[in-house]
Design a protein around this motif. Sequence first.
Motif, PDB file in Angstrom:
ATOM      1  N   ILE A 100       0.845  -1.202   0.000  1.00 20.98           N
ATOM      2  CA  ILE A 100       0.000   0.000   0.000  1.00 20.98           C
ATOM      3  C   ILE A 100       0.880   1.252   0.000  1.00 20.98           C
ATOM      4  CG2 ILE A 100      -1.575   1.398   1.405  1.00 20.98           C
ATOM      5  CD1 ILE A 100      -2.944  -1.150   2.215  1.00 20.98           C
ATOM      6  N   VAL A 101       0.517   2.191  -0.855  1.00 24.02           N
ATOM      7  CA  VAL A 101       1.198   3.483  -0.908  1.00 24.02           C
ATOM      8  C   VAL A 101       0.134   4.565  -0.782  1.00 24.02           C
ATOM      9  CG1 VAL A 101       2.593   5.034  -2.317  1.00 24.02           C
ATOM     10  CG2 VAL A 101       2.994   2.566  -2.423  1.00 24.02           C
ATOM     11  N   ILE A 102       0.336   5.504   0.145  1.00 20.37           N
ATOM     12  CA  ILE A 102      -0.587   6.625   0.306  1.00 20.37           C
ATOM     13  C   ILE A 102       0.206   7.905   0.055  1.00 20.37           C
ATOM     14  CG2 ILE A 102      -2.092   7.888   1.875  1.00 20.37           C
ATOM     15  CD1 ILE A 102      -2.701   5.273   3.279  1.00 20.37           C
ATOM     16  N   HIS A 103      -0.221   8.651  -0.968  1.00 25.33           N
ATOM     17  CA  HIS A 103       0.433   9.921  -1.293  1.00 25.33           C
ATOM     18  C   HIS A 103       0.301  10.856  -0.093  1.00 25.33           C
ATOM     19  CE1 HIS A 103       1.213  13.771  -3.215  1.00 25.33           C
ATOM     20  NE2 HIS A 103       1.832  13.077  -4.167  1.00 25.33           N
ATOM     21  N   PRO A 104       1.370  11.574   0.269  1.00 19.44           N
ATOM     22  CA  PRO A 104       1.318  12.420   1.466  1.00 19.44           C
ATOM     23  C   PRO A 104       0.281  13.541   1.409  1.00 19.44           C
ATOM     24  CG  PRO A 104       3.373  12.745   0.272  1.00 19.44           C
ATOM     25  CD  PRO A 104       2.669  11.597  -0.369  1.00 19.44           C
TER      26      PRO A 104
ATOM     27  N   ASN B 179      -1.933  -3.648  -1.933  1.00 13.41           N
ATOM     28  CA  ASN B 179      -1.273  -3.095  -3.117  1.00 13.41           C
ATOM     29  C   ASN B 179      -1.947  -1.856  -3.707  1.00 13.41           C
ATOM     30  OD1 ASN B 179       0.887  -4.986  -3.247  1.00 13.41           O
ATOM     31  ND2 ASN B 179      -0.579  -6.491  -3.993  1.00 13.41           N
ATOM     32  N   ALA B 180      -2.883  -1.250  -2.996  1.00 15.68           N
ATOM     33  CA  ALA B 180      -3.534  -0.038  -3.501  1.00 15.68           C
ATOM     34  C   ALA B 180      -2.553   1.133  -3.447  1.00 15.68           C
ATOM     35  CB  ALA B 180      -4.776   0.280  -2.690  1.00 15.68           C
ATOM     36  N   VAL B 181      -2.614   1.979  -4.454  1.00 12.30           N
ATOM     37  CA  VAL B 181      -1.804   3.194  -4.490  1.00 12.30           C
ATOM     38  C   VAL B 181      -2.768   4.371  -4.453  1.00 12.30           C
ATOM     39  CG1 VAL B 181      -0.154   4.558  -5.809  1.00 12.30           C
ATOM     40  CG2 VAL B 181       0.032   2.058  -5.783  1.00 12.30           C
ATOM     41  N   VAL B 182      -2.850   5.023  -3.297  1.00 12.38           N
ATOM     42  CA  VAL B 182      -3.806   6.111  -3.086  1.00 12.38           C
ATOM     43  C   VAL B 182      -3.149   7.430  -3.484  1.00 12.38           C
ATOM     44  CG1 VAL B 182      -5.255   7.301  -1.405  1.00 12.38           C
ATOM     45  CG2 VAL B 182      -4.872   4.838  -1.195  1.00 12.38           C
TER      46      VAL B 182
ATOM     47  N   PRO C  97     -13.285   9.535   0.181  1.00 15.45           N
ATOM     48  CA  PRO C  97     -14.431   9.933   0.997  1.00 15.45           C
ATOM     49  C   PRO C  97     -14.649   8.991   2.174  1.00 15.45           C
ATOM     50  CG  PRO C  97     -15.188   8.879  -1.011  1.00 15.45           C
ATOM     51  CD  PRO C  97     -13.701   8.997  -1.121  1.00 15.45           C
ATOM     52  N   GLU C  98     -15.386   9.454   3.130  1.00 14.20           N
ATOM     53  CA  GLU C  98     -15.688   8.685   4.332  1.00 14.20           C
ATOM     54  C   GLU C  98     -16.419   7.386   4.000  1.00 14.20           C
ATOM     55  OE1 GLU C  98     -18.610   9.353   8.116  1.00 14.20           O
ATOM     56  OE2 GLU C  98     -17.335  11.031   7.502  1.00 14.20           O
ATOM     57  N   GLY C  99     -16.022   6.306   4.676  1.00 15.30           N
ATOM     58  CA  GLY C  99     -16.743   5.045   4.616  1.00 15.30           C
ATOM     59  C   GLY C  99     -16.630   4.253   3.325  1.00 15.30           C
ATOM     60  N   CYS C 100     -15.629   4.514   2.505  1.00 15.46           N
ATOM     61  CA  CYS C 100     -15.526   3.777   1.241  1.00 15.46           C
ATOM     62  C   CYS C 100     -14.475   2.671   1.351  1.00 15.46           C
ATOM     63  CB  CYS C 100     -15.177   4.724   0.097  1.00 15.46           C
ATOM     64  SG  CYS C 100     -13.517   5.398   0.169  1.00 15.46           S
ATOM     65  N   SER C 101     -14.503   1.775   0.381  1.00 13.49           N
ATOM     66  CA  SER C 101     -13.475   0.749   0.232  1.00 13.49           C
ATOM     67  C   SER C 101     -12.777   1.006  -1.095  1.00 13.49           C
ATOM     68  CB  SER C 101     -14.102  -0.646   0.215  1.00 13.49           C
ATOM     69  OG  SER C 101     -14.716  -0.928   1.445  1.00 13.49           O
ATOM     70  N   VAL C 102     -11.439   0.920  -1.100  1.00  3.60           N
ATOM     71  CA  VAL C 102     -10.685   1.176  -2.324  1.00  3.60           C
ATOM     72  C   VAL C 102      -9.721   0.038  -2.603  1.00  3.60           C
ATOM     73  CG1 VAL C 102     -10.838   3.690  -2.111  1.00  3.60           C
ATOM     74  CG2 VAL C 102      -8.879   2.506  -1.157  1.00  3.60           C
ATOM     75  N   ALA C 103      -9.400  -0.116  -3.888  1.00  2.00           N
ATOM     76  CA  ALA C 103      -8.429  -1.111  -4.323  1.00  2.00           C
ATOM     77  C   ALA C 103      -7.864  -0.663  -5.659  1.00  2.00           C
ATOM     78  CB  ALA C 103      -9.094  -2.473  -4.441  1.00  2.00           C
ATOM     79  N   GLU C 104      -6.879  -1.373  -6.144  1.00  2.00           N
ATOM     80  CA  GLU C 104      -6.265  -1.202  -7.457  1.00  2.00           C
ATOM     81  C   GLU C 104      -5.154  -0.155  -7.467  1.00  2.00           C
ATOM     82  OE1 GLU C 104      -8.968  -0.950 -10.746  1.00  2.00           O
ATOM     83  OE2 GLU C 104     -10.447  -2.176  -9.716  1.00  2.00           O
ATOM     84  N   ILE C 105      -4.519  -0.038  -8.625  1.00  2.00           N
ATOM     85  CA  ILE C 105      -3.447   0.925  -8.867  1.00  2.00           C
ATOM     86  C   ILE C 105      -3.818   1.734 -10.102  1.00  2.00           C
ATOM     87  CG2 ILE C 105      -1.004   1.211  -9.406  1.00  2.00           C
ATOM     88  CD1 ILE C 105      -0.580  -1.586  -8.175  1.00  2.00           C
ATOM     89  N   PRO C 106      -4.051   3.016  -9.971  1.00  2.06           N
ATOM     90  CA  PRO C 106      -4.224   3.782  -8.735  1.00  2.06           C
ATOM     91  C   PRO C 106      -5.527   3.387  -8.040  1.00  2.06           C
ATOM     92  CG  PRO C 106      -4.800   5.159 -10.605  1.00  2.06           C
ATOM     93  CD  PRO C 106      -4.280   3.850 -11.164  1.00  2.06           C
ATOM     94  N   ALA C 107      -5.626   3.693  -6.764  1.00  2.00           N
ATOM     95  CA  ALA C 107      -6.790   3.290  -5.969  1.00  2.00           C
ATOM     96  C   ALA C 107      -8.084   3.872  -6.519  1.00  2.00           C
ATOM     97  CB  ALA C 107      -6.609   3.723  -4.519  1.00  2.00           C
TER      98      ALA C 107
END
Length: 86
Positions: A45-49, A62-65, A70-80
């Motif tokens: 997982i990578v989260i942009h600062p 492996n998600a790249v944010v 938004p509040e309460g969501c689920s994310v996946a993939e590259i980019p997230a």
Amino acid sequence: RQIVFLAIKQGSGYAAQVLDVITGADILLNSKLGGGLLITHPNGIVIHPKAVIGQAVRIGANAVVLDDLPEGCSVAEIPAKVIRRK
């Protein structure tokens, strides 16, 4: 794990490196993370600062944010991408 999280709260750069090695996640100490963040498999997982993560967000392995989440969501993939909303 409790020792690593305690050091992160105290602002230790060393702890961030330890967390990166243990989990494989790249999350900087100055990241803006909402409460209730759930990362069940932190590998890769990578989260942009500059990305702001809302409350109760779930991030998949492996998600790249790159953008705000938004509040309460689920994310996946590259980019997230949002795959489920609350």
